[in-house]
Design a protein around this motif. Sequence first.
Motif, mmCIF file in Angstrom:
data_model
loop_
_atom_site.group_PDB
_atom_site.id
_atom_site.type_symbol
_atom_site.label_atom_id
_atom_site.label_comp_id
_atom_site.label_asym_id
_atom_site.label_seq_id
_atom_site.Cartn_x
_atom_site.Cartn_y
_atom_site.Cartn_z
ATOM 1 N N GLN A 185 60.131 61.271 17.764
ATOM 2 C CA GLN A 185 60.821 60.661 18.801
ATOM 3 C C GLN A 185 60.433 61.755 20.019
ATOM 4 O OE1 GLN A 185 62.298 57.733 19.195
ATOM 5 N NE2 GLN A 185 62.517 57.161 17.391
ATOM 6 N N GLU A 195 63.181 62.314 22.424
ATOM 7 C CA GLU A 195 64.544 63.004 22.133
ATOM 8 C C GLU A 195 64.419 64.350 21.456
ATOM 9 O OE1 GLU A 195 67.323 61.574 22.060
ATOM 10 O OE2 GLU A 195 66.681 59.256 22.591
ATOM 11 N N THR A 206 62.928 65.332 19.075
ATOM 12 C CA THR A 206 63.217 65.423 17.508
ATOM 13 C C THR A 206 62.154 64.669 16.449
ATOM 14 O OG1 THR A 206 64.508 63.165 17.353
ATOM 15 C CG2 THR A 206 65.735 65.262 17.701
ATOM 16 N N VAL A 242 70.417 63.888 15.715
ATOM 17 C CA VAL A 242 70.630 63.942 16.909
ATOM 18 C C VAL A 242 70.738 65.692 17.429
ATOM 19 C CG1 VAL A 242 71.637 62.033 18.063
ATOM 20 C CG2 VAL A 242 72.964 63.560 16.926
ATOM 21 N N LYS A 271 64.991 69.666 15.433
ATOM 22 C CA LYS A 271 64.714 69.671 16.955
ATOM 23 C C LYS A 271 63.592 70.321 17.544
ATOM 24 C CE LYS A 271 67.554 72.859 19.201
ATOM 25 N NZ LYS A 271 68.592 73.363 19.688
ATOM 26 N N PRO A 306 71.632 59.377 20.756
ATOM 27 C CA PRO A 306 70.203 59.828 21.131
ATOM 28 C C PRO A 306 69.968 59.847 22.679
ATOM 29 C CG PRO A 306 69.950 58.270 19.381
ATOM 30 C CD PRO A 306 71.521 58.362 19.776
ATOM 31 N N ARG A 307 69.422 60.841 23.365
ATOM 32 C CA ARG A 307 69.376 60.872 24.752
ATOM 33 C C ARG A 307 68.911 59.627 25.590
ATOM 34 N NH1 ARG A 307 67.521 66.490 25.284
ATOM 35 N NH2 ARG A 307 66.008 65.450 24.068
ATOM 36 N N ARG A 324 69.239 56.638 24.649
ATOM 37 C CA ARG A 324 70.427 55.463 24.318
ATOM 38 C C ARG A 324 71.444 55.715 25.483
ATOM 39 N NH1 ARG A 324 69.040 52.474 19.772
ATOM 40 N NH2 ARG A 324 69.746 50.808 21.111
ATOM 41 N N ASP A 357 72.098 66.570 26.048
ATOM 42 C CA ASP A 357 71.977 66.624 24.741
ATOM 43 C C ASP A 357 72.762 65.247 24.157
ATOM 44 O OD1 ASP A 357 74.102 67.568 25.194
ATOM 45 O OD2 ASP A 357 73.568 69.603 24.351
ATOM 46 N N GLY A 358 72.915 64.210 25.025
ATOM 47 C CA GLY A 358 73.430 62.794 24.599
ATOM 48 C C GLY A 358 74.988 62.976 24.081
ATOM 49 N N GLY A 387 73.690 58.249 16.137
ATOM 50 C CA GLY A 387 74.238 59.509 16.805
ATOM 51 C C GLY A 387 75.078 60.053 15.727
#
Lengths: 369, 481
Positions: free
Chosen positions: A34, A37, A39, A117, A146, B343-344, B346, B373-374, B409
Amino acid sequence: MRGGGSKPALSQRRCAEDTQLLDLAGLQGIVDYQPEEYTFTARAGTTVAEVAAMLDGKGQYLPFDPPLADRGATLGGTVAAGLSGSGRYRYGGIRDFLIGIRFVDGRGQEIRGGGAVVKNAAGFDFPKLFVGSLGRLGVLTELTFKVFPRPPAFATVEAEFEALSDLLTGLDAVTGSAIDLHAVDFAPAEAGWRLWVRIGGMAAALEERAGALQEVVSGGAGRTGLLRLYRDHEEERLWQEARTMAWLPEGMGLARVPLTPGRIPAAEDLFGRAQPASRRYSVGGNLLWLGWPESGDLGETDGKEDAPRTLHGLLLELGLRGLQLIGRGPRSEGLSEGEEGPLLGGPVQNAFLRRISAALDPEGKFGAW
Amino acid sequence: MSLHPLMQALARMYGADRLLTRPAQLMAYESDALTAFQQRPAAVVIPQDREEVLETIRLCHEHETPFVARGSGTSLSGGSLPIADGIVIALNRLDRILRLDAAERIAVVEPGVINLKVSEAAKPHGLYYAPDPSSQSICTIGGNVAFNSGGAHCLKYGMTSNHVLGMTVALPDGEVATLGGESLEGVGPDLPGFFVGSEGLFGVALEITLRLLPIPETYRTVLAAYDSLHAAGDAVTAVVASGLLPGAIEIMDALAIKAAEVGAKAGYPKAPALLIVELEGEAGAVEAEFAQLMQLIEETAPLEVRMAQTADERARIWKGRKAAFSAVGRLAPDYIVQDGVVPRSRLGDALAEIDRLSASYGIDVANVFHAGDGNLHPLILFDGREEGALERAEELAGEILELCVDLGGSITGEHGVGMEKRAYLPKMYGPVEMQAMEDVRRSVDSLSLANRGKMLPAGEAESLTHVGPHPLEKAGVIFRE
């Protein structure tokens, strides 16, 4: 356990006779990426090279410069060995970028730790525990990292110093400055020492910043006068060679030794005399990569001494710990006949680790520390 | 459990001024920053050095009495809530910076040292300690370590765990272990990394070695007002996609802005949403990035843009943001802060759903969050004097946590599970994971004495009914030394 076989001191170490080899090289593939994201998730046997190429396509990278990708290093092996390279200086090491794992414990259960995350404080931090776990707490099967956007441009200043003390003065000036440094490595050169300092960022500002960096570096005492600025491909090659350990002489073993800049004079006192040890200091003086003959003569030994054993002894003397990656490890105390451990110097085992091992590997399937 | 002999032993160790047992003395320790929960401990002890801490832990172990280590009590998840009939070990007097080595760029501190004091001590050397939880002027490093505290600047530099190099810890039976060291690198499993964030379940950190960083040369902080949260969220997406790596990206919604105004007189523009973006680093680099950032922000059609030109202006922007939690207290008598992560990409979905939940429950929710960072911080407002109000607020909070898990998340980004979210950890992890955590905990703390009842769901902590040694102990695998 074996992944890409890039660290034979770990995967080919001599073990007790009834030990089974678990080859994880087939456990390959990116599970999820992603880019927005920052990640990705991949199976443990996926090579670092494959991941680097995938990330590069989206202008991203693993900032900690995972080493030995050219020799086939896998993500799982890099985590289990706890390996970070020069770029670790800027944003942190592999421990800081691994955010989720799946592993199989000593009872054969697959367990998930961490998450997908970038920020997560829920539950025990198993991903961190498995960094440097050397396959002795479980079998890593899947990893989530990450990543960061790759700076659009880099520049590196190279400087030479006559004496170690001059180099360390220069090092302190550079690492204490407000300049954002991506990597700070140094090594003994033909005459004296050579220092490389890497900065990165938007190309427009890089020229001016490199100028400021050169001023800080040349402020250090005793420089021999050689100061050079690397850009573009030449610059990239310099750090590519650091990642591949191009400086390591053919046939030499490789060990990594964490330390601090303040311990370097004492380390040099010992290693500088024990020829033919080749050295490269990385991460601003927090890591020593040590090229070490696999066997045979050392400068100060009688020719009968076991070289890795000698290294083990020197590290003990310095109060440091090390990990052998390439080349035969020393036969160390606590291991049975026919076994050798990649761990060098002071012991890793302690009361906390002993209790963790008892929970994750109650029958001792993965071997003792 | 035999409390009386323990109290006698503690009384021999501590004078009356450092062993608190009277209800009036204990009251101050009944809650932490999660005031919805209160519990009176049997006693509070106030040790002055590590030997007293160790001796207290050993006595608690000997008498099978649970204990909670406590710093300033700023946990938002009830992490330092006392245990009924347990002991609170207040670490505030272990507040010495034992060593500040500017050359090695480390500080070795005791657990009771206030977060901000580390940066203050390092400042003359041009260094600082990066993690900056909003409570940094009062929270302690020991608590930061236990809960892996974050802050607004995690995006670039990570949480507490990324800045702890080594520790000396007391395991829950008083055995001492040294984890990590002074180097940025280590050999063997990352034990400091595993200890950080364990919410006190693995014992008490007695000495902590922190990494210090050179103070950034300059900051450029931008405040942009938007006509909707969605528009502010889109701006975040644009910034992140550009490859810029700001030190902080924060969003506040209208209710949070109002709170910051009432509580801290922040002087923010009145708008449905505010975005704060901060760049930091060398002047030359920041200037170049700032030009790009401003161009990006202009393209997202903000209602108003303000730039902090001076340290004072920067401080004013952050003052409102950092005061937002406590300022919400001016809008409602009680509130619960949530800390989920999505997640960022979302974020928009999550905020829309929180909005919908807020409307359907008829409960106001203010949103302040680390957008980069969500990490969401919905503040759920209620009046605890109203019958059933807390329960409904908790129910809403639970739905938000499940939403975060459903979006891929986490239930907590930086506050920890604590007392508050322990029922939700099994929604994030399966039974195998929960069992593995429980196994590790039992192996480290066979009697579940250290911060019993936190993080792991309520049922697990019933060591009161647990008779005889742990199976691993019977098998000779683990030992109580």
